[in-house]
Design a protein around this motif. Structure first.
Motif, PDB file in Angstrom:
ATOM      1  N   LEU A  99       0.730  -1.223   0.069  1.00 58.17           N
ATOM      2  CA  LEU A  99      -0.176   0.059  -0.104  1.00 58.17           C
ATOM      3  C   LEU A  99       0.852   1.189   0.050  1.00 58.17           C
ATOM      4  CD1 LEU A  99      -2.776   1.274   0.088  1.00 58.17           C
ATOM      5  CD2 LEU A  99      -2.689   1.239   2.586  1.00 58.17           C
ATOM      6  N   GLY A 100       1.951   1.022   0.757  1.00 59.07           N
ATOM      7  CA  GLY A 100       2.954   2.398   0.916  1.00 59.07           C
ATOM      8  C   GLY A 100       3.439   2.876  -0.584  1.00 59.07           C
ATOM      9  N   LEU A 101       3.904   1.554  -1.284  1.00 53.89           N
ATOM     10  CA  LEU A 101       4.374   1.703  -2.615  1.00 53.89           C
ATOM     11  C   LEU A 101       3.453   2.009  -3.901  1.00 53.89           C
ATOM     12  CD1 LEU A 101       6.815   1.514  -4.405  1.00 53.89           C
ATOM     13  CD2 LEU A 101       6.358  -0.793  -4.883  1.00 53.89           C
ATOM     14  N   ALA A 102       2.166   1.572  -3.426  1.00 55.91           N
ATOM     15  CA  ALA A 102       1.035   2.021  -4.319  1.00 55.91           C
ATOM     16  C   ALA A 102       0.751   3.392  -4.161  1.00 55.91           C
ATOM     17  CB  ALA A 102      -0.420   1.269  -3.774  1.00 55.91           C
ATOM     18  N   LEU A 103       0.477   3.986  -2.883  1.00 55.05           N
ATOM     19  CA  LEU A 103       0.260   5.373  -2.667  1.00 55.05           C
ATOM     20  C   LEU A 103       1.303   6.087  -3.435  1.00 55.05           C
ATOM     21  CD1 LEU A 103      -0.893   5.395   0.875  1.00 55.05           C
ATOM     22  CD2 LEU A 103      -2.281   5.834  -1.044  1.00 55.05           C
ATOM     23  N   LEU A 374       9.255  13.081  -8.286  1.00 51.38           N
ATOM     24  CA  LEU A 374      10.411  12.349  -8.217  1.00 51.38           C
ATOM     25  C   LEU A 374      10.753  11.936  -6.761  1.00 51.38           C
ATOM     26  CD1 LEU A 374      12.654  10.841  -9.444  1.00 51.38           C
ATOM     27  CD2 LEU A 374      13.783  12.735  -9.584  1.00 51.38           C
ATOM     28  N   PHE A 375      10.669  13.203  -5.987  1.00 55.36           N
ATOM     29  CA  PHE A 375      10.806  12.912  -4.429  1.00 55.36           C
ATOM     30  C   PHE A 375       9.822  11.954  -3.933  1.00 55.36           C
ATOM     31  CE2 PHE A 375       9.947  14.529   0.044  1.00 55.36           C
ATOM     32  CZ  PHE A 375      11.203  14.227   0.378  1.00 55.36           C
ATOM     33  N   VAL A 376       8.534  11.991  -4.115  1.00 50.17           N
ATOM     34  CA  VAL A 376       7.665  11.113  -3.457  1.00 50.17           C
ATOM     35  C   VAL A 376       7.788   9.710  -3.977  1.00 50.17           C
ATOM     36  CG1 VAL A 376       5.067  10.298  -3.609  1.00 50.17           C
ATOM     37  CG2 VAL A 376       5.602  12.715  -3.526  1.00 50.17           C
ATOM     38  N   LEU A 377       8.240   9.549  -5.300  1.00 51.52           N
ATOM     39  CA  LEU A 377       8.656   8.310  -5.611  1.00 51.52           C
ATOM     40  C   LEU A 377       9.764   7.461  -4.903  1.00 51.52           C
ATOM     41  CD1 LEU A 377       7.933   5.752  -7.771  1.00 51.52           C
ATOM     42  CD2 LEU A 377       9.540   6.984  -9.161  1.00 51.52           C
ATOM     43  N   ILE A 378      10.815   8.303  -4.953  1.00 46.89           N
ATOM     44  CA  ILE A 378      12.240   7.998  -4.035  1.00 46.89           C
ATOM     45  C   ILE A 378      11.822   7.548  -2.607  1.00 46.89           C
ATOM     46  CG2 ILE A 378      14.447   8.711  -3.179  1.00 46.89           C
ATOM     47  CD1 ILE A 378      14.572  10.470  -5.617  1.00 46.89           C
ATOM     48  N   ILE A 379      10.845   8.431  -2.094  1.00 49.43           N
ATOM     49  CA  ILE A 379      10.389   8.049  -0.555  1.00 49.43           C
ATOM     50  C   ILE A 379       9.924   6.740  -0.361  1.00 49.43           C
ATOM     51  CG2 ILE A 379       9.095   8.916   1.347  1.00 49.43           C
ATOM     52  CD1 ILE A 379      11.748  10.405   1.079  1.00 49.43           C
ATOM     53  N   ALA A 380       8.791   6.753  -1.548  1.00 52.17           N
ATOM     54  CA  ALA A 380       8.119   5.364  -1.410  1.00 52.17           C
ATOM     55  C   ALA A 380       9.086   4.264  -1.679  1.00 52.17           C
ATOM     56  CB  ALA A 380       7.110   5.447  -2.535  1.00 52.17           C
ATOM     57  N   ALA A 381      10.006   4.320  -2.510  1.00 53.04           N
ATOM     58  CA  ALA A 381      11.008   3.389  -2.880  1.00 53.04           C
ATOM     59  C   ALA A 381      11.692   3.013  -1.580  1.00 53.04           C
ATOM     60  CB  ALA A 381      11.715   3.483  -4.095  1.00 53.04           C
ATOM     61  N   ASN A 383      11.196   3.618   1.392  1.00 58.89           N
ATOM     62  CA  ASN A 383      10.112   2.944   2.676  1.00 58.89           C
ATOM     63  C   ASN A 383      10.004   1.738   2.301  1.00 58.89           C
ATOM     64  OD1 ASN A 383       8.003   3.126   4.770  1.00 58.89           O
ATOM     65  ND2 ASN A 383       6.865   2.425   2.993  1.00 58.89           N
ATOM     66  N   PHE A 384       9.639   1.284   0.827  1.00 60.17           N
ATOM     67  CA  PHE A 384       9.615  -0.252   0.669  1.00 60.17           C
ATOM     68  C   PHE A 384      10.796  -1.087   0.947  1.00 60.17           C
ATOM     69  CE2 PHE A 384       9.804  -3.591  -3.052  1.00 60.17           C
ATOM     70  CZ  PHE A 384       8.665  -4.188  -2.711  1.00 60.17           C
ATOM     71  N   MET A 385      12.174  -0.397   0.513  1.00 60.06           N
ATOM     72  CA  MET A 385      13.161  -1.241   0.787  1.00 60.06           C
ATOM     73  C   MET A 385      13.562  -1.325   2.209  1.00 60.06           C
ATOM     74  SD  MET A 385      16.984  -0.093  -0.669  1.00 60.06           S
ATOM     75  CE  MET A 385      17.043   1.208   0.151  1.00 60.06           C
ATOM     76  N   ASN A 386      13.192  -0.337   2.941  1.00 59.34           N
ATOM     77  CA  ASN A 386      13.439  -0.442   4.534  1.00 59.34           C
ATOM     78  C   ASN A 386      12.629  -1.513   5.217  1.00 59.34           C
ATOM     79  OD1 ASN A 386      15.429   1.605   4.444  1.00 59.34           O
ATOM     80  ND2 ASN A 386      14.087   3.246   5.072  1.00 59.34           N
ATOM     81  N   ILE A 387      11.283  -1.505   4.812  1.00 60.79           N
ATOM     82  CA  ILE A 387      10.462  -2.644   5.473  1.00 60.79           C
ATOM     83  C   ILE A 387      11.205  -4.054   4.956  1.00 60.79           C
ATOM     84  CG2 ILE A 387       8.076  -3.563   5.276  1.00 60.79           C
ATOM     85  CD1 ILE A 387       7.034  -0.710   5.066  1.00 60.79           C
TER      86      ILE A 387
END
Length: 493
Positions: A99-103, A374-381, A383-387
């Motif tokens: 869901l985080g990556l989807a948002l 781009l910033f939103v996409l990097i943050i989502a990526a 977050n995805f990697m950290n989890i």
């Protein structure tokens, strides 16, 4: 005679190409026996029936696999199966991560839609790269003007003076005006007088009637589909009559409403021949939108620079008659006139002149929104990697056991990257749903009518899919190498 009794050759070739090798001989033997029986019965449709039964035998179980089985495909299939089971066994973690990556993807898709739409302005014209608007930079004593309009005689004169100008056309805005149909009055939102050459420069989509002589006839008019419906309802609009400012007109053609991504949206164009303009020969009055079609797009700066060669010839006599000063005196006072060409494709984002037809966009906004997306996409990526990395302790035993039984590091890396790709593709499916839910809000905020940017005219889906796969790969690389690097002895101990 014997050759005529053979079964259809191409049917046999098709069977050989599609049928599994272990079943091919048996099926073909049965078909040949069937064909021999048809010949004995002298069936005139024997060839057609043979083809029919060939297709009947090509059931799913009898077809060759589309992709040959190999170690790589088996491994990838197993990796995706393990990834699916891991998602089902840890639903809450998977829900948060996906869901985080989807948002993040949905927000980027909305921003990307806005940017792509802004960048697409006026690129739908057939010769958009060779189409230019003439604009002016003028100084008369203390008055300095940057105008999107030009003098009335410029189009015809410059087309004659400069060979690299192939065609010229003009609009004369009249804005929102009343038109009379019968005994009823309607407010037409955006009207203009137009030269016949407009239809050669701008390839309007004809829906009804004919563009031939539509604007060369002094009583001719062309209208947009929305105006035709508003003015005439379900009646055939072609030939219908209406009045504007006491002048009667007849509808010659109906064109499709102009797309959002256009710097003008005239709903009705009247013949320029019907416009009685006392200033049609005046060079010091700027009231017309003038467009030129050049032979090559690279010529426009050179053509603009050559305009100065004719200023004295056209402006000098009128300046002397009105101001009582010669052209040299006019220039010596610090006043000047200068016209240049502006690419039509650049008008929306790079033009902020006086008296624009409509409010334009701003390229700075494109840069700001692009950076934000781009910033939103990097943050989502991230977050995805950290989890994924944070759950490493729950995967340690899995990695240790697989290494003990002989699984190489590369196979483990492929497995975790496959999981990341599967999660990102699932996130994309959810993101598309969220995107279409948010699209009406985007249209309201930007005053657009974007309908289907993913699969429609903007065709964003290939870009979105590639971006999702790249994000999935990049977000999965670090967790993959981190998890695959566990030492099995330490983990199992």
């Amino acid at each position: 005679m014997e050759l005529l009794r053979r079964p259809p050759r191409y049917a046999d070739l098709l069977l050989e190409w599609l049928c599994r090798e272990e079943l091919h001989e048996e099926i073909q033997g049965d078909l040949h026996q069937y064909y021999a029986r048809l010949l004995r019965e002298q069936d005139r449709w024997s060839g057609i029936k043979y083809w029919y039964h060939t297709f009947q035998f090509l059931r799913p179980y009898a077809l060759k696999p589309i992709v040959k089985n190999s170690n790589f495909t088996s491994m990838m299939r197993l990796n995706f199966l393990v990834a699916y089971r891991n998602i089902m066994n840890h639903k809450f973690y998977a829900f948060i991560n996906i869901l985080g990556l989807a948002l993040g993807l949905a927000v980027c898709m909305l921003i990307g839609t806005y940017i792509k739409h802004e960048l697409s302005y006026d690129r739908h014209w057939e010769n958009s790269d060779r189409l230019f608007r003439a604009v002016g930079e003028l100084k008369f004593e203390d008055n300095y003007l940057e105008l999107s309009a030009t003098p009335a005689p410029m189009a015809a004169s410059f087309e004659k003076d400069f060979p690299r100008i192939l065609k010229a056309a003009r609009f004369r805005d009249i804005g929102s005006r009343l038109v009379q149909v019968g005994d009823r009055f309607y407010q037409e939102p955006q009207m203009s007088y137009a030269d016949p050459e407009v239809l050669e420069l701008f390839n309007l989509e004809l829906l009804d009637g004919s563009f031939d002589d539509a604007l060369s006839d002094p009583a001719g008019a062309i209208i947009a589909a929305s105006s035709a419906k508003r003015l005439f309802g379900s009646a055939d609009p072609i030939g219908q009559r209406f009045e504007h400012a006491g002048t009667p007109y007849s509808v010659k053609a109906v064109y499709a409403d102009l797309p959002d991504a256009t710097h003008f949206h005239y709903t009705m164009m009247l013949s320029m021949e019907s416009f009685n303009d006392p200033g049609r020969t005046v060079w010091l009055s700027n009231n017309y939108r003038t467009y030129f079609l050049l032979d090559t797009p690279e010529d426009y700066e050179a053509v603009s620079a050559s305009f100065k060669d004719v200023y004295q010839r056209y402006f000098g006599p009128q300046i002397e008659a009105i101001a009582g000063a010669s052209w040299d005196q006019f220039m010596a006072s610090g006043s000047f006139v200068n016209y240049y060409l502006q690419p039509v494709e650049d008008i929306h984002l790079h033009s902020d002149l006086q008296y624009e037809i409509e409010a334009n966009g701003n390229f700075q906004y494109i840069l700001i929104f692009g950076a934000a997306g781009l910033f939103v996409l990097i943050i989502a990526a991230i977050n995805f990697m950290n989890i994924s990395t944070a759950r490493s302790s729950t995967r340690a035993k899995e990695v240790g056991i697989k290494k003990v039984v002989g699984s190489p590091k590369s196979q483990l890396v492929y497995q975790f990257i496959s999981e990341s790709l599967l999660n990102s593709l699932l996130a994309l499916v959810i993101a598309i749903g969220l995107f279409y839910l948010g699209l009406p809000t985007l249209n309201d905020l930007t005053n657009k009518t974007i309908v289907d940017p993913l699969f429609g005219e903007l065709n964003l889906f290939p870009t979105v899919l590639i971006a999702t796969v790249v994000v999935g790969l990049l977000a999965g690389v670090y967790p993959a190498f981190f998890l695959a690097g566990f030492a099995p002895l330490k983990v199992l101990k």
